[in-house]
Scaffold this active site. Structure first.
Site, PDB file in Angstrom:
ATOM      1  N   CYS A 176     -12.990  15.245  74.537  1.00 39.02           N
ATOM      2  CA  CYS A 176     -12.692  13.837  74.835  1.00 39.02           C
ATOM      3  C   CYS A 176     -13.294  12.928  73.770  1.00 39.02           C
ATOM      4  CB  CYS A 176     -13.250  13.451  76.213  1.00 39.02           C
ATOM      5  SG  CYS A 176     -12.422  14.268  77.585  1.00 39.02           S
ATOM      6  N   CYS A 209      -0.511  17.077  77.312  1.00 38.56           N
ATOM      7  CA  CYS A 209      -1.872  17.585  77.121  1.00 38.56           C
ATOM      8  C   CYS A 209      -2.779  17.255  78.288  1.00 38.56           C
ATOM      9  CB  CYS A 209      -2.523  16.953  75.891  1.00 38.56           C
ATOM     10  SG  CYS A 209      -1.873  17.578  74.385  1.00 38.56           S
TER      11      CYS A 209
END
Lengths: 274, 385
Positions: free
Chosen positions: A106, A35
């Site tokens: 994030c 990822c």
């Protein structure tokens, strides 16, 4: 290139609590090198107060990823497990003074690592975090539950936002119709909860037609007239250049109906009266 | 302003002071339209044609084969759309998986509209897959477009061989030479290339000017239509100062390219070998292939590219990365993916690209600052030792 706040820069250049606690009470790992983002969170409880005494992180990721993890560990210290679970991805982003839209995922990863670590703690160190429920985005391993949660907590309305917050739809883009379905479902839930009356609905339809649809059609020499609203069925009549235009069906479906569904109610259908 | 160590020349280069000087009068008193009847415009016309000759000189073309555009992307688009529009009977496109988005996205958009587009792959070393190319070329191929050198890895394709193979099948051959002009000697009289794209800001001319070389006799329609500028091939009043700048930059490259390359390759080789020697788990991508002498693409495993770039930026060091986070989209480098490089290597890849303005001091500085950055990020990372 990214417009990072001073706080993000600070937590990236001087991250707090980097490391890994040995014999941690809770340990959670999310993401992967594939990822481009991975976070391992460990915490230790004060045995007397049951509050988080120490929290550490290890991150493989960009500036926002490192800063988010650092911020998370700071937010966790001193909290009980229940209090810790209240920490949302919004809290992490706010702590940092905000993150660029495209980096919100994030902060979401921080939240997920927290949940994984708590799950690990509550199961006595046995459970390793797994993806729950239907996987919507195969490229980045994002589940339906996760998308729904992020959409609700952050009031997201577009696919683009979902991609910024979860990465779903940012790879092969094959899951975008599924994401749209989820967004529509949650939007209409909101609608039902806010309970628009019939009168309000009709007024809103009129407003959208006057302020959005008619001006756009007039730009191309066309026009439209609202004939009637019955339940969720909106009857219109195309006028001027639109009336005889060979693309009128597309105008009705891909513009008029689309706009009304997005701005008023997803269940509306538009019918053209000839 | 702090000292900048600029190692991102494949992204853009500084405009040479001599080029700026050559351009200035055309922002000043020499503002005539080259198409005007009066001599005030005619004098500017003469200067534009002199610039054209200088550009032709860089690639050994005839001046009439040079079309000025606004950028490499426009040249690429003109080649693709222009050839398809003029093509009789042939409808298919052949390209490669490692092209610049100007080519790749344009081809993919056409594929969505129903055109048959074949993308030739590369090996794990980055070489073009000849079997793929063989299979892709048919008598329905209108245009084959394959880049000469890759902007990310610097890998150079054997373009003369590719051109010959393509011409055998009767297709038109275009090459995106944006990273090659000014780095490798181009002689269009020695290879059967039909069309070639050049970008000004990669060879010390300003951003906003490019060139499409069109071999005499090539069937191609204009991309920008309107007036009759560029002999009817590209409408729009000429971007005079920038064209003058482009001419000057090409003239300088023709003279100095060889000398530049000697200096640049020494700098690049030293940086590459030192970084790989000092940093564990570091690998040069494309080593073993013919490469541009100015490009070093290095993977630092277990750490991520954007954070490396941010920490380099703290020291004024400018580079770029193939990682997803630094791409603006969520996708990592399609070039490194096509080479089958594992994600662990792609997200941690850094590209350093030199120009003749770089110095030994630049290399020393990066060798000093980068290894501690990698070490520090590895301490933060959950992967690796």
């Amino acid at each position: 290139m990214w417009d990072y706040t001073d706080k993000v820069k600070d937590h990236f250049l001087n991250p707090r609590n980097v490391g890994e606690i040995e014999n941690a009470d809770g340990a959670g790992e999310v993401g992967s090198m594939a990822c481009g983002d991975a976070l391992r969170l460990t915490f230790k409880l004060d045995p007397a107060t049951k509050r988080i005494q120490d929290a550490r992180f290890k991150t493989f990721g960009c500036g926002s990823a490192i800063a988010s993890a650092s911020a998370l560990t700071e937010l966790l210290k001193g909290k009980t497990i229940d209090e810790a679970l209240q920490v949302s991805n919004k809290d992490i982003a706010e702590f940092l003074g905000g993150l660029p839209e495209q980096k919100m995922h994030c902060s979401v990863m921080g939240r997920e690592a927290l949940e994984a670590a708590v799950e690990n703690f509550r199961s006595g160190g046995r459970v390793k975090h797994t993806i729950e429920g239907r996987v919507i985005c195969r490229c980045f391993g994002v589940s339906e539950k996760e998308i729904e949660r992020v959409v609700r907590e952050n009031n997201l309305t577009t696919v683009e936002q979902v991609t910024h917050y979860t990465k779903a739809g940012g790879g092969c883009k094959g899951c975008i119709p599924d994401i749209e379905t989820i967004l529509q479902r949650i939007a209409s839930e909101r609608q039902v909860r806010t309970g628009m009356t019939n009168l309000q609905k009709i007024r809103k339809i009129e407003e959208v037609i006057e302020t959005v649809i008619r001006p756009a059609l007039k730009n191309d020499g066309g026009d439209v007239e609202l004939v009637d609203v019955s339940g969720n069925e909106v009857t219109i009549m195309l006028r001027s250049a639109c009336a005889n235009c060979p693309a009128s069906k597309l105008t009705v479906r891909d513009f008029i109906q689309k706009e009304l569904r997005e701005r008023v109610l997803p269940e509306l259908t538009v019918i053209e009266q000839k | 302003m702090e000292r900048i160590v600029y190692l991102d020349n494949n992204a853009t280069t500084q405009v040479s002071p001599e080029v700026v000087e050559a351009m200035l009068p055309y922002f000043g008193e020499r503002y005539g339209n080259p198409s005007s009847m009066h001599s005030f415009g005619g004098n500017v016309r003469r200067a534009v044609e002199e610039a054209r000759e200088k550009v032709a000189g860089l690639i050994n073309a005839d001046p009439q084969e040079i079309v000025f555009t606004s950028c490499g992307t426009e040249s690429d688009n003109h080649a693709i759309h222009g050839v398809l529009a003029a093509s009789m009977g042939r409808t298919d496109l052949v390209t490669s998986k490692v092209e610049h988005p100007a080519i790749l996205n344009t081809c993919q958009a056409l594929a969505k509209k129903g055109l048959k587009v074949s993308e030739v792959g590369v090996t794990s070393e980055g070489a073009l897959n000849w079997d793929d190319l063989d299979a892709a070329l048919t008598d329905k191929t209108a245009l084959t477009t394959i880049m000469w050198a890759n902007n990310e890895t610097g890998i150079v394709f054997p373009i003369a061989k590719i051109a010959e193979k393509v011409k055998e099948t009767g297709a038109v051959f275009h090459t995106d030479a944006v990273q090659v002009a000014g780095k490798i000697k181009i002689d269009v009289k020695k290879t059967p290339i039909d069309l070639l794209s050049i970008s000004g800001h990669k060879l010390h001319a300003p951003k906003g000017v490019g060139v499409l070389y069109v071999r005499k006799g090539t069937r191609i329609r204009p991309y920008l239509t309107g007036g009759h500028q560029e002999a009817g091939r590209r409408a729009g009043t000429e971007n005079v100062p920038y064209i003058i700048g482009m001419g000057k930059a090409c003239e300088m490259m023709t003279k100095h390219m060889q000398d530049h390359n000697v200096k640049i390759s020494a700098l690049r080789d030293r940086l590459e070998s030192e970084l790989v020697r000092i940093c564990p788990d570091a690998k040069v991508n494309g080593l073993g292939q013919e490469r541009l002498v100015n490009t070093a693409n290095v993977s630092f495993y277990y750490v991520e590219g954007e954070s490396i770039l941010l920490l380099l930026d703290e020291h004024g060091i400018c580079a770029s990365s193939g990682s997803a986070c630094s791409s603006g989209s969520l996708e990592p480098s399609h070039v490194l993916r096509a080479m089958g490089i594992p994600f662990t290597g792609i997200h941690g890849s850094i590209r350093f690209s030199f120009s003749h303005y770089n110095t030994d001091a630049d290399v020393d500085f990066v060798i000093e600052k980068l290894p501690p950055i990698i070490k520090r990020l590895r301490e933060i990372s959950p992967f690796g030792k």
